[in-house]
Motif scaffolding. Structure first.
Motif, PDB file in Angstrom:
ATOM      1  N   UNK A   1      11.079  -2.960  -5.399  1.00  0.00           N
ATOM      2  CA  UNK A   1      11.257  -4.410  -5.296  1.00  0.00           C
ATOM      3  C   UNK A   1      10.438  -4.969  -4.136  1.00  0.00           C
ATOM      4  N   UNK A   2      10.449  -4.279  -3.000  1.00  0.00           N
ATOM      5  CA  UNK A   2       9.677  -4.736  -1.850  1.00  0.00           C
ATOM      6  C   UNK A   2       8.183  -4.782  -2.166  1.00  0.00           C
ATOM      7  N   UNK A   3       7.679  -3.759  -2.853  1.00  0.00           N
ATOM      8  CA  UNK A   3       6.264  -3.752  -3.247  1.00  0.00           C
ATOM      9  C   UNK A   3       5.977  -4.923  -4.178  1.00  0.00           C
ATOM     10  N   UNK A   4       6.869  -5.145  -5.136  1.00  0.00           N
ATOM     11  CA  UNK A   4       6.664  -6.249  -6.069  1.00  0.00           C
ATOM     12  C   UNK A   4       6.681  -7.589  -5.333  1.00  0.00           C
ATOM     13  N   UNK A   5       7.550  -7.746  -4.341  1.00  0.00           N
ATOM     14  CA  UNK A   5       7.564  -8.979  -3.549  1.00  0.00           C
ATOM     15  C   UNK A   5       6.204  -9.230  -2.901  1.00  0.00           C
ATOM     16  N   UNK A   6       5.611  -8.177  -2.338  1.00  0.00           N
ATOM     17  CA  UNK A   6       4.302  -8.304  -1.703  1.00  0.00           C
ATOM     18  C   UNK A   6       3.256  -8.722  -2.734  1.00  0.00           C
ATOM     19  N   UNK A   7       3.276  -8.094  -3.892  1.00  0.00           N
ATOM     20  CA  UNK A   7       2.276  -8.405  -4.923  1.00  0.00           C
ATOM     21  C   UNK A   7       2.483  -9.796  -5.512  1.00  0.00           C
ATOM     22  N   UNK A   8       3.715 -10.209  -5.721  1.00  0.00           N
ATOM     23  CA  UNK A   8       3.969 -11.563  -6.219  1.00  0.00           C
ATOM     24  C   UNK A   8       3.520 -12.609  -5.213  1.00  0.00           C
ATOM     25  N   UNK A   9       3.696 -12.323  -3.935  1.00  0.00           N
ATOM     26  CA  UNK A   9       3.320 -13.293  -2.913  1.00  0.00           C
ATOM     27  C   UNK A   9       1.825 -13.309  -2.635  1.00  0.00           C
ATOM     28  N   UNK A  10       1.192 -12.133  -2.591  1.00  0.00           N
ATOM     29  CA  UNK A  10      -0.191 -12.039  -2.124  1.00  0.00           C
ATOM     30  C   UNK A  10      -1.193 -11.652  -3.198  1.00  0.00           C
ATOM     31  N   UNK A  11      -0.732 -11.317  -4.394  1.00  0.00           N
ATOM     32  CA  UNK A  11      -1.652 -10.861  -5.432  1.00  0.00           C
ATOM     33  C   UNK A  11      -2.101  -9.436  -5.172  1.00  0.00           C
ATOM     34  N   UNK A  12      -3.181  -9.036  -5.824  1.00  0.00           N
ATOM     35  CA  UNK A  12      -3.695  -7.681  -5.699  1.00  0.00           C
ATOM     36  C   UNK A  12      -3.942  -7.298  -4.247  1.00  0.00           C
ATOM     37  N   UNK A  13      -3.628  -6.056  -3.926  1.00  0.00           N
ATOM     38  CA  UNK A  13      -3.724  -5.574  -2.550  1.00  0.00           C
ATOM     39  C   UNK A  13      -4.205  -4.134  -2.547  1.00  0.00           C
ATOM     40  N   UNK A  14      -4.848  -3.740  -1.462  1.00  0.00           N
ATOM     41  CA  UNK A  14      -5.119  -2.319  -1.255  1.00  0.00           C
ATOM     42  C   UNK A  14      -3.797  -1.652  -0.853  1.00  0.00           C
ATOM     43  N   UNK A  15      -3.660  -0.383  -1.160  1.00  0.00           N
ATOM     44  CA  UNK A  15      -2.455   0.358  -0.785  1.00  0.00           C
ATOM     45  C   UNK A  15      -2.214   0.237   0.720  1.00  0.00           C
ATOM     46  N   UNK A  16      -3.266   0.334   1.499  1.00  0.00           N
ATOM     47  CA  UNK A  16      -3.121   0.246   2.958  1.00  0.00           C
ATOM     48  C   UNK A  16      -2.588  -1.124   3.389  1.00  0.00           C
ATOM     49  N   UNK A  17      -2.965  -2.185   2.687  1.00  0.00           N
ATOM     50  CA  UNK A  17      -2.470  -3.521   3.025  1.00  0.00           C
ATOM     51  C   UNK A  17      -0.986  -3.656   2.679  1.00  0.00           C
ATOM     52  N   UNK A  18      -0.598  -3.115   1.533  1.00  0.00           N
ATOM     53  CA  UNK A  18       0.813  -3.127   1.151  1.00  0.00           C
ATOM     54  C   UNK A  18       1.609  -2.344   2.196  1.00  0.00           C
ATOM     55  N   UNK A  19       1.105  -1.183   2.562  1.00  0.00           N
ATOM     56  CA  UNK A  19       1.779  -0.353   3.557  1.00  0.00           C
ATOM     57  C   UNK A  19       1.949  -1.067   4.874  1.00  0.00           C
ATOM     58  N   UNK A  20       0.930  -1.785   5.310  1.00  0.00           N
ATOM     59  CA  UNK A  20       1.021  -2.512   6.579  1.00  0.00           C
ATOM     60  C   UNK A  20       2.090  -3.604   6.508  1.00  0.00           C
ATOM     61  N   UNK A  21       2.135  -4.306   5.394  1.00  0.00           N
ATOM     62  CA  UNK A  21       3.119  -5.379   5.249  1.00  0.00           C
ATOM     63  C   UNK A  21       4.546  -4.835   5.201  1.00  0.00           C
ATOM     64  N   UNK A  22       4.722  -3.664   4.608  1.00  0.00           N
ATOM     65  CA  UNK A  22       6.059  -3.093   4.446  1.00  0.00           C
ATOM     66  C   UNK A  22       6.398  -2.031   5.489  1.00  0.00           C
TER      67      UNK A  22
END
Length: 140
Positions: A40-61
């Motif tokens: 769910x947390x990953x999906x929140x990041x993608x819904x808010x920011x669109x496509x992301x690199x894995x490293x960017x998702x990791x930094x946000x979470x």
């Protein structure tokens, strides 16, 4: 006994217990979406920011790639995300939502309100708590 070693005098314990309890309260709402809390947390990041690199998702979470990679593979197997290698750097993996992942956002929009009903806090109390926790995270 040292006063500072009593469980009730620890900051970490109520935060730990609260985190576990809130995550547990999410479970029935996320089960309806076929998502775990970390998914769910990953999906929140993608819904808010669109496509992301894995490293960017990791930094946000605040998660490392070793934790994210299996989680992202499960989301991919559910048809919610697509993973692709970067064209300029093959070590970089890019994640984007599929149509099914985008469509899930509409159903997930109810989750925050459902959880708020479990917390028995008004909006001002919830915001004050969120800001206090953010301040601690920023400072450590």
């Amino acid at each position: 006994m040292y006063e500072q070693l009593k469980l009730n005098n620890q900051l970490c314990f109520p935060l730990y217990a609260l985190s576990k309890e809130i995550t547990r309260r999410y479970t029935p709402f996320l089960d309806a979406l076929d998502l775990t809390y970390p998914q769910y947390l990953v999906m929140l990041v993608l819904w808010e920011h669109g496509g992301q690199r894995v490293s960017d998702i990791g930094a946000k979470l605040m998660l490392d790639s070793g934790t994210l990679t299996p989680l992202l593979k499960r989301l991919q197997s559910k048809g919610l995300v697509e993973r692709s290698r970067g064209t300029d750097d093959e070590r970089s993996v890019h994640i984007r939502l599929t149509e099914a992942g985008q469509a899930l956002e509409r159903r997930a929009a109810e989750v925050p309100q459902q959880l708020a009903g479990c917390l028995k806090m008004n909006a001002a109390e919830a915001e004050a708590l969120r800001e206090a926790v953010r301040k601690i995270l920023e400072n450590i």
